[in-house]
Design a protein around this motif. Sequence first.
Motif, PDB file in Angstrom:
ATOM      1  N   GLN B 103       0.809  -1.216   0.000  1.00  0.00           N
ATOM      2  CA  GLN B 103       0.000   0.000   0.000  1.00  0.00           C
ATOM      3  C   GLN B 103       0.847   1.274   0.000  1.00  0.00           C
ATOM      4  O   GLN B 103       0.532   2.229  -0.714  1.00  0.00           O
ATOM      5  CB  GLN B 103      -0.948  -0.018   1.212  1.00  0.00           C
ATOM      6  N   LEU B 186      -7.023   3.101   3.217  1.00  0.00           N
ATOM      7  CA  LEU B 186      -5.848   3.886   3.601  1.00  0.00           C
ATOM      8  C   LEU B 186      -5.433   4.821   2.468  1.00  0.00           C
ATOM      9  O   LEU B 186      -5.159   6.002   2.674  1.00  0.00           O
ATOM     10  CB  LEU B 186      -4.681   2.961   3.932  1.00  0.00           C
ATOM     11  N   PHE B 242       6.629   8.631   7.342  1.00  0.00           N
ATOM     12  CA  PHE B 242       5.316   8.850   7.966  1.00  0.00           C
ATOM     13  C   PHE B 242       4.389   7.675   7.704  1.00  0.00           C
ATOM     14  O   PHE B 242       3.708   7.188   8.600  1.00  0.00           O
ATOM     15  CB  PHE B 242       4.661  10.119   7.393  1.00  0.00           C
ATOM     16  N   SER B 243       4.376   7.218   6.451  1.00  0.00           N
ATOM     17  CA  SER B 243       3.435   6.156   6.080  1.00  0.00           C
ATOM     18  C   SER B 243       3.794   4.841   6.751  1.00  0.00           C
ATOM     19  O   SER B 243       2.907   4.084   7.146  1.00  0.00           O
ATOM     20  CB  SER B 243       3.411   5.973   4.566  1.00  0.00           C
ATOM     21  N   GLY B 246       2.630   5.138  10.233  1.00  0.00           N
ATOM     22  CA  GLY B 246       1.171   5.105  10.244  1.00  0.00           C
ATOM     23  C   GLY B 246       0.624   3.706  10.016  1.00  0.00           C
ATOM     24  O   GLY B 246      -0.275   3.256  10.727  1.00  0.00           O
ATOM     25  N   THR B 247       1.183   2.994   9.033  1.00  0.00           N
ATOM     26  CA  THR B 247       0.665   1.668   8.721  1.00  0.00           C
ATOM     27  C   THR B 247       0.914   0.708   9.870  1.00  0.00           C
ATOM     28  O   THR B 247       0.080  -0.145  10.163  1.00  0.00           O
ATOM     29  CB  THR B 247       1.314   1.143   7.433  1.00  0.00           C
ATOM     30  N   GLN B 249       0.633   1.313  12.796  1.00  0.00           N
ATOM     31  CA  GLN B 249      -0.390   1.540  13.823  1.00  0.00           C
ATOM     32  C   GLN B 249      -1.805   1.336  13.296  1.00  0.00           C
ATOM     33  O   GLN B 249      -2.760   1.865  13.854  1.00  0.00           O
ATOM     34  CB  GLN B 249      -0.278   2.969  14.352  1.00  0.00           C
ATOM     35  N   LEU B 250      -1.938   0.606  12.246  1.00  0.00           N
ATOM     36  CA  LEU B 250      -3.238   0.391  11.611  1.00  0.00           C
ATOM     37  C   LEU B 250      -4.280  -0.086  12.632  1.00  0.00           C
ATOM     38  O   LEU B 250      -4.122  -1.155  13.218  1.00  0.00           O
ATOM     39  CB  LEU B 250      -3.063  -0.658  10.510  1.00  0.00           C
ATOM     40  N   TYR B 251      -5.302   0.715  12.846  1.00  0.00           N
ATOM     41  CA  TYR B 251      -6.346   0.310  13.793  1.00  0.00           C
ATOM     42  C   TYR B 251      -7.747   0.697  13.340  1.00  0.00           C
ATOM     43  O   TYR B 251      -8.619  -0.162  13.243  1.00  0.00           O
ATOM     44  CB  TYR B 251      -6.087   0.907  15.175  1.00  0.00           C
ATOM     45  N   GLU B 253      -9.292   1.459  10.559  1.00  0.00           N
ATOM     46  CA  GLU B 253      -9.933   0.815   9.415  1.00  0.00           C
ATOM     47  C   GLU B 253     -10.374  -0.616   9.737  1.00  0.00           C
ATOM     48  O   GLU B 253     -11.539  -0.948   9.546  1.00  0.00           O
ATOM     49  CB  GLU B 253      -9.010   0.872   8.196  1.00  0.00           C
ATOM     50  N   ILE B 271      -2.010  -3.384  16.987  1.00  0.00           N
ATOM     51  CA  ILE B 271      -2.660  -2.456  17.926  1.00  0.00           C
ATOM     52  C   ILE B 271      -4.028  -2.968  18.327  1.00  0.00           C
ATOM     53  O   ILE B 271      -4.429  -2.878  19.478  1.00  0.00           O
ATOM     54  CB  ILE B 271      -2.811  -1.049  17.292  1.00  0.00           C
TER      55      ILE B 271
END
Lengths: 439, 315
Positions: B103, B186, B242-243, B246-247, B249-251, B253, B271
Amino acid sequence: MKATSRSLAAAIAVLTAATLASGCSSSGSGAADSAGSAGGVVKLDFWGWAPGYDQSVALFNRTHPNIQVTFDKTASGSKGGYTKMLTAAKAGNAPCLAQVGYETLPSFAAAGALEDVTKYAAPGKSQFADWTWQQVTIGGQTYGIPVDTAPMALMYRKDLFTKYGITTPPATWDEYAADAAKVHAADPSVYLGDFGNDAYNYAGLAWQAGAGWFGTAGDQWQVSVDSAANQKVAGYWQGLLDKKLLKTDPSYDPSLYSDLANGTVLSDVNAVWDAPIIASSVKAGAGQWAVAPMPVWDAADPVYGNDGGSATAVLKGCGHAKEATEFATWMSTDADSVSNLIKVTGIYPAATAGLSNPALSAPDPFYGGQTIYDVFKGESAHITTNWQWGPTMTQTATDLGDGLGQAGTDGTTLPNMLSTVQSKTVAGMKQQGLTVAGG
Amino acid sequence: MTTALRERAAGRTVPAGTRGTGRRRRGRPVALFLAPFLVPFAALYLAPIGYTVYQSLFRMHRSGLGLTAPTQVFAGLSNYATALGDADFRGSLLRVLLIGLVQVPLMLLIALGLALLLDARSTLFKRFFRLAFFLPYALPGVVGAIMWSYLVAPGLSPITAAAHHLGLHLDLTSNAMLAPTIGNMLTWGWTGYNMLIIYSALQAIPAELSEAATMDGCSAFGIAWRIKVPLVRPALVLTTVFSIIGTAQLYNEPAILHNVAPNLSSSYTPIYAAYDAVNANNFNAAAAESVILALLAFVLSFGFLKLVQRRGGAL
């Protein structure tokens, strides 16, 4: 970067707050209690989420000048309310009273978050059915007062049953299976019922069959999620799923209500509290619905299951456990309070006297003018009595919900799923330091 | 090196004696100016991290039925061993890795493409498109997730319905489609945000460079590929880091999608699993899982930075 990091930050902040709070908790169960007793008036905090509890509290405060209860609305238990209560108990500043579902009460007990109020509660015991008292008692100790129960029944579309040639609602699970086949054969897009993913609804089905999940023997927990009786229940539903005779919409999901509204799903086996939810979610077909007892395994000896119900628990550190128990008993048994809870909260009372409350004899227009609570009252006396919840129910319910949701995908079956839940539950209990027999 | 820099560099080699007194004299005002940052930083950032690590090293001890208050005992690394020994948790780590691997590059490619298109001189309605691309990010992540979960929910999904009309059987919440569906959510939510960062970097490129290249006969595509993309490399590195974080910490969605896709397990992402451990009142396990996740995010983002730095040196 992503918004999710914010929720993590919030979680960490909560944890920090809890730590900070625990540092100054030596004063007992919160400022309100200690300040209150000085003036001769006992002040109690009560955390819960059900609408209408505040009105019962107001009634109590009006008639009991020496005990004043403050009701604080929290998020519902499964949506964070329980986590908040447990965190507060851990931090030593929990309220005296909390609304706790029967299924979660042992988890609270195992977290050391409950006050043993056996001696204060005992006088009220005779006002409740034995099986409800069992729900607030673990290892012989009582931790609160039952408020409501949730017998299960079959809610169905009368007109559509007739259309597909079902003249009387299925009284046994065998008839249920036969009717499911009949309906689906008549129209492949129509199903007799839905097999959802709600762990506690499934628990009610196991409960009915006497397929207990937990027990205590001395100072050991017993786990029997995959016992023979449980395999029988799982095998029955797996059989229906294998033949694709049931819809598999998620429980309480818009897709289920859309299917119930448009006649794709004709019935739902669910608890007493689901009757008004169906009525408000499925406006189409109002007046055509009816409630019948849930199908039973043995027509000669009908026993039923329960899915829900809650207690007013007394939390650890409550400096006024006696007064807290007095309030809890009053809320569950006082006629005015029970009437209010029936009307506003929509509870089905746990107190046996409450079952004759006039509020429960009103005909329900959605269910074709039927006095539906008569059905639940009839069942209430025949609910399997020995059901015991476990101390790690949140995890068990999560694993079970995952398993129910995956049933039928990738070759997973319900009997297999029970073995997984059994081993995970035992492992989870051991990890939390509990003693498990035979595990 | 400029003169100013050389002077600053020279300042570093002042004799030891003078440096000492200088620091002492400067110390107090420096502390005063740093305090407004350091105090909340320590209280809201370092302390929770420290507390999490501390919690992860303990476990609850109960006896028998556990009806008395539990005591906390030191557990060493056993919570970590349990977490890593849990096939579901390992699976969740692997899952976010795979989702990120597909992604993140895809999203950044789209973001870069959109940014280049916006930057192109011939593009019309620049402001409108810039806002339109950015708009999904303006929506709170949860709202976006709820919207998408209805768009993919079996029985409600207009996408499935449209595919059905074309004779395709498409179930966007089947086990195989969960990861692509989440990846789509995402990408939808974050492409505009990343695009804006890259676009800002593009704006900083002097127009003379493009003009000179045009004079030399370079095509618009050539300018984009040979001049603009190399010059916005720092922005691309930034958005990638950043991505990755962020990914990891995927929660939102998966948690929202779970409502319509019950086959999405509650340990779908690390998470999510840690959150469940908290709900199950197992704070120590949740702490260990959080630390593992934080380490993973750190290793991946830091590793990526190291990788591009080394390559950057070679270029």
